[in-house]
Design an enzyme around this catalytic site. Structure first.
Site, PDB file in Angstrom:
ATOM      1  N   LYS A   1      31.966  -7.953  42.279  1.00 37.27           N
ATOM      2  CA  LYS A   1      32.034  -6.666  41.603  1.00 37.27           C
ATOM      3  C   LYS A   1      30.642  -6.051  41.405  1.00 37.27           C
ATOM      4  O   LYS A   1      29.624  -6.706  41.640  1.00 37.27           O
ATOM      5  CB  LYS A   1      32.734  -6.847  40.261  1.00 37.27           C
TER       6      LYS A   1
ATOM      7  N   TYR B   1      44.411  -1.854  41.850  1.00 36.09           N
ATOM      8  CA  TYR B   1      44.839  -2.161  40.486  1.00 36.09           C
ATOM      9  C   TYR B   1      46.105  -1.388  40.113  1.00 36.09           C
ATOM     10  O   TYR B   1      46.273  -0.973  38.965  1.00 36.09           O
ATOM     11  CB  TYR B   1      43.716  -1.828  39.498  1.00 36.09           C
TER      12      TYR B   1
ATOM     13  N   PHE C   1      43.384   0.754  29.338  1.00 27.95           N
ATOM     14  CA  PHE C   1      42.062   0.294  29.758  1.00 27.95           C
ATOM     15  C   PHE C   1      41.699   0.697  31.189  1.00 27.95           C
ATOM     16  O   PHE C   1      40.557   0.533  31.617  1.00 27.95           O
ATOM     17  CB  PHE C   1      41.926  -1.232  29.613  1.00 27.95           C
TER      18      PHE C   1
ATOM     19  N   ARG D   1      40.103 -19.478  42.343  1.00 30.40           N
ATOM     20  CA  ARG D   1      40.343 -19.048  40.960  1.00 30.40           C
ATOM     21  C   ARG D   1      39.811 -20.079  39.965  1.00 30.40           C
ATOM     22  O   ARG D   1      39.258 -19.722  38.923  1.00 30.40           O
ATOM     23  CB  ARG D   1      41.819 -18.740  40.738  1.00 30.40           C
TER      24      ARG D   1
ATOM     25  N   THR E   1      39.102 -15.386  32.860  1.00 28.98           N
ATOM     26  CA  THR E   1      38.762 -13.981  33.092  1.00 28.98           C
ATOM     27  C   THR E   1      37.589 -13.533  32.234  1.00 28.98           C
ATOM     28  O   THR E   1      36.693 -12.859  32.708  1.00 28.98           O
ATOM     29  CB  THR E   1      39.990 -13.089  32.825  1.00 28.98           C
TER      30      THR E   1
ATOM     31  N   ARG F   1      32.010 -17.579  36.290  1.00 25.89           N
ATOM     32  CA  ARG F   1      31.967 -16.719  35.102  1.00 25.89           C
ATOM     33  C   ARG F   1      31.339 -17.443  33.917  1.00 25.89           C
ATOM     34  O   ARG F   1      30.636 -16.833  33.114  1.00 25.89           O
ATOM     35  CB  ARG F   1      33.372 -16.230  34.764  1.00 25.89           C
TER      36      ARG F   1
ATOM     37  N   ASN G   1      32.961  -9.288  34.603  1.00 21.91           N
ATOM     38  CA  ASN G   1      33.131 -10.720  34.839  1.00 21.91           C
ATOM     39  C   ASN G   1      32.829 -11.119  36.278  1.00 21.91           C
ATOM     40  O   ASN G   1      33.291 -12.142  36.758  1.00 21.91           O
ATOM     41  CB  ASN G   1      34.529 -11.168  34.416  1.00 21.91           C
TER      42      ASN G   1
ATOM     43  N   HIS H   1      36.387 -10.822  41.425  1.00 26.18           N
ATOM     44  CA  HIS H   1      37.847 -10.748  41.450  1.00 26.18           C
ATOM     45  C   HIS H   1      38.330 -11.690  42.549  1.00 26.18           C
ATOM     46  O   HIS H   1      37.704 -11.786  43.608  1.00 26.18           O
ATOM     47  CB  HIS H   1      38.331  -9.334  41.785  1.00 26.18           C
TER      48      HIS H   1
ATOM     49  N   GLU I   1      46.073  -7.473  49.045  1.00 24.53           N
ATOM     50  CA  GLU I   1      44.690  -7.096  48.790  1.00 24.53           C
ATOM     51  C   GLU I   1      43.823  -7.201  50.044  1.00 24.53           C
ATOM     52  O   GLU I   1      42.967  -6.345  50.289  1.00 24.53           O
ATOM     53  CB  GLU I   1      44.116  -7.964  47.663  1.00 24.53           C
TER      54      GLU I   1
END
Length: 157
Positions: A14, A54, A62, A90, A96, A107, A117, A120, A131
């Site tokens: 990100k 998303y 949010f 993951r 998260t 993270r 964070n 993704h 995705e």
């Protein structure tokens, strides 16, 4: 991908990863784990792409902040292959929220925020396919078997 336990997943580094110059540190974690990066590119997420990626969050309160963040700077999109790659990646990311992520996770080691964070990753096989299709064309995947594969896993894995 040879066996049923081999998977492909999407990973996005990100804007905060890019801004903080952590691209190499994060990529090296995946490579050190023995995962294969089979596609990678830097791009700017547009508002349109953000809404597609998303989609389940677009109506949530949010979402505007999420879109503002993900479109604020370039990202690096990667397709990563490996044994049980979706769960492995993951687990490597951690919780998260960087505030709750265990030390030793990406993270946990680099993030102190819920939203910023760093990374993704797809949360399941269907999400991974959806995705990956958003970020890559079929011709962009470069499948290969690293010469050190025999040192990373047993031949029947």
């Amino acid at each position: 991908m040879a066996s049923d336990s081999m998977q492909r997943t999407l990973v996005l580094l990100k804007p905060d990863t890019i801004q903080r110059r952590l691209i190499g540190d994060v990529i090296s974690r995946f490579e050190s784990k023995g995962l294969n990066i089979v596609a990678m590119k830097m791009l700017r997420v547009t508002p349109e792409l953000s809404k597609k990626h998303y989609a389940e969050h677009v109506e949530r309160p949010f979402y505007p902040g999420l879109e503002e963040f993900i479109t604020s700077a370039p990202i690096v999109a990667m397709a990563i292959d490996g044994l049980q790659a979706i769960a492995v990646v993951r687990n490597m990311l951690g919780a998260t929220s960087g505030l709750k992520a265990a030390p030793g996770t990406i993270r946990g080691d680099y993030s102190g925020s819920q939203q910023m964070n760093l990374v993704h990753a797809s949360d399941g096989p269907e999400a991974a396919q959806r995705e990956l299709d958003l970020y890559f064309d079929a011709a962009e995947f470069c499948d290969y078997d690293p010469v050190l594969t025999g040192s990373l896993r047993a031949g029947d894995e």
